[in-house]
Scaffold this active site. Structure first.
Site, PDB file in Angstrom:
ATOM      1  N   ASP A  14      32.855  31.976  44.374  1.00 48.60           N
ATOM      2  CA  ASP A  14      33.330  32.776  43.233  1.00 48.60           C
ATOM      3  C   ASP A  14      33.965  34.031  43.823  1.00 48.60           C
ATOM      4  O   ASP A  14      33.860  34.278  45.032  1.00 48.60           O
ATOM      5  CB  ASP A  14      32.140  33.142  42.321  1.00 48.60           C
ATOM      6  CG  ASP A  14      32.563  34.008  41.132  1.00 48.60           C
ATOM      7  OD1 ASP A  14      33.638  33.746  40.560  1.00 48.60           O
ATOM      8  OD2 ASP A  14      31.836  34.952  40.779  1.00 48.60           O
ATOM      9  N   TYR A  46      39.188  38.606  40.460  1.00 46.73           N
ATOM     10  CA  TYR A  46      40.327  37.692  40.315  1.00 46.73           C
ATOM     11  C   TYR A  46      40.972  37.796  38.928  1.00 46.73           C
ATOM     12  O   TYR A  46      42.150  37.471  38.746  1.00 46.73           O
ATOM     13  CB  TYR A  46      39.871  36.231  40.446  1.00 46.73           C
ATOM     14  CG  TYR A  46      39.427  35.740  41.808  1.00 46.73           C
ATOM     15  CD1 TYR A  46      39.624  36.479  42.970  1.00 46.73           C
ATOM     16  CD2 TYR A  46      38.811  34.482  41.916  1.00 46.73           C
ATOM     17  CE1 TYR A  46      39.214  35.982  44.197  1.00 46.73           C
ATOM     18  CE2 TYR A  46      38.408  33.980  43.139  1.00 46.73           C
ATOM     19  CZ  TYR A  46      38.598  34.729  44.279  1.00 46.73           C
ATOM     20  OH  TYR A  46      38.199  34.230  45.489  1.00 46.73           O
ATOM     21  N   CYS A  78      33.876  29.553  39.392  1.00 51.54           N
ATOM     22  CA  CYS A  78      34.681  30.636  38.826  1.00 51.54           C
ATOM     23  C   CYS A  78      35.681  30.018  37.859  1.00 51.54           C
ATOM     24  O   CYS A  78      36.462  29.131  38.243  1.00 51.54           O
ATOM     25  CB  CYS A  78      35.411  31.337  39.966  1.00 51.54           C
ATOM     26  SG  CYS A  78      36.615  32.561  39.423  1.00 51.54           S
ATOM     27  N   CYS A 192      33.245  33.234  31.679  1.00 52.60           N
ATOM     28  CA  CYS A 192      33.367  33.779  33.042  1.00 52.60           C
ATOM     29  C   CYS A 192      31.962  33.731  33.611  1.00 52.60           C
ATOM     30  O   CYS A 192      30.992  34.087  32.914  1.00 52.60           O
ATOM     31  CB  CYS A 192      33.881  35.218  32.985  1.00 52.60           C
ATOM     32  SG  CYS A 192      33.689  36.141  34.539  1.00 52.60           S
ATOM     33  N   THR A 193      31.832  33.294  34.856  1.00 52.91           N
ATOM     34  CA  THR A 193      30.486  33.070  35.404  1.00 52.91           C
ATOM     35  C   THR A 193      29.721  34.376  35.641  1.00 52.91           C
ATOM     36  O   THR A 193      28.512  34.343  35.851  1.00 52.91           O
ATOM     37  CB  THR A 193      30.557  32.251  36.703  1.00 52.91           C
ATOM     38  OG1 THR A 193      31.444  32.910  37.634  1.00 52.91           O
ATOM     39  CG2 THR A 193      31.070  30.849  36.436  1.00 52.91           C
TER      40      THR A 193
END
Ligand code: DGL
Length: 260
Positions: A14, A46, A78, A192-193
């Site tokens: 990620d 990101y 991700c 989103c993780t």
């Protein structure tokens, strides 16, 4: 030969600590596997960068795993990197089972009673063609209200509780009325993780009747299926976890101690 392949590690990456929410589910589902987790912290976040940047980082991370660690499978933990690059990673590594994560829109459409669903994700994920296609395929089943949560992954990454709480409050409020009555949003997708690590703040802002959906469990079940189908499951009882970071690993180690 098969035993050697099964003994190799699974690479998980990620931009930072967010993918630990996926690693946690992977370890619960596959306790015998050895995992290497890579936080690309020198190049994070990101979510608000252009697609070319994210593709380049996803490629570099995959290369590091394949060349440096001879992984037997890859989990892109991700949403932003999955949306931008998973098709390229698969094309470039045809022998490698690769699992990605995507916002749980389909489970949300099945779970929602009001048919009103809020989606919290990065700007990059929401702008991607992959997400657009997913949303279009479910258009007739629910109404999705999208929120690009600029700065939230970074606040979580920096363990900045005050900012995390304020942003959760701001983004949830901006989605519109929450609850179980007609016209209200009753389901929130954590796309989103990083966001599962802020779920108490999201819940506090949304109210207890709203259901939060994340993706750790489906991703780990899919990983098991792919390992099984390619005869790569590790038969040992207790696997190991190695943590790596492209930037400072202090934040990653602290987050892993707290959350794993
Ligand atoms: N955790 C990542 C995701 O699932 C992205 C966070 C970021 O780097 O912006 O989208």
């Amino acid at each position: 030969m098969r035993a050697t392949l099964a003994a190799r590690p699974i690479g998980v990456f990620d931009s930072g600590v967010g993918g630990l929410s996926i690693l946690k589910a992977l370890r619960a589902e596959l306790p015998g596997e050895n995992f290497i987790y890579l936080a690309d912290s020198a190049f994070a976040p990101y979510g608000e960068r252009d697609e070319g940047y994210v593709i380049e980082r996803a490629r570099a991370n995959a290369r590091q795993f394949v060349v440096g660690h001879r992984i037997k499978a890859l989990v892109v933990a991700c949403n932003t990197a999955t949306a931008a690059a998973i098709h390229l990673l698969r094309a470039e590594n045809p022998q490698l089972p690769i699992v990605g994560v995507e916002p749980a829109l389909s489970p949300a459409a099945a779970a929602s009673r009001t048919g009103q669903i809020g989606v919290l994700a990065t700007r990059g994920t929401l702008a991607s063609a992959k997400f657009g296609a997913l949303q279009a395929s479910l258009q007739s089943r629910a109404r999705f209200v999208l929120m690009a949560c600029d700065g939230l992954a970074e606040a979580i990454e920096n363990d900045d509780t005050g900012k995390t709480e304020a942003l959760c409050e701001q983004f949830v409020r901006a989605l519109g009325p929450m609850g179980s009555q007609e016209g209200q949003i009753d389901t929130l997708v954590l796309g989103c993780t990083h966001y599962p690590f802020a779920s108490r703040h999201i819940e506090a802002a949304a109210g207890s009747t709203v259901t939060l959906l994340e993706t750790g469990e489906p991703v780990s079940r899919q990983t098991r299926r792919l390992l099984d189908a390619s005869d790569r499951l590790n038969a040992q009882t207790q696997g190991k976890v190695q943590l790596l970071a492209t930037g400072s690993d202090a934040g990653l180690l602290a987050a892993a101690r707290r959350w794993l």
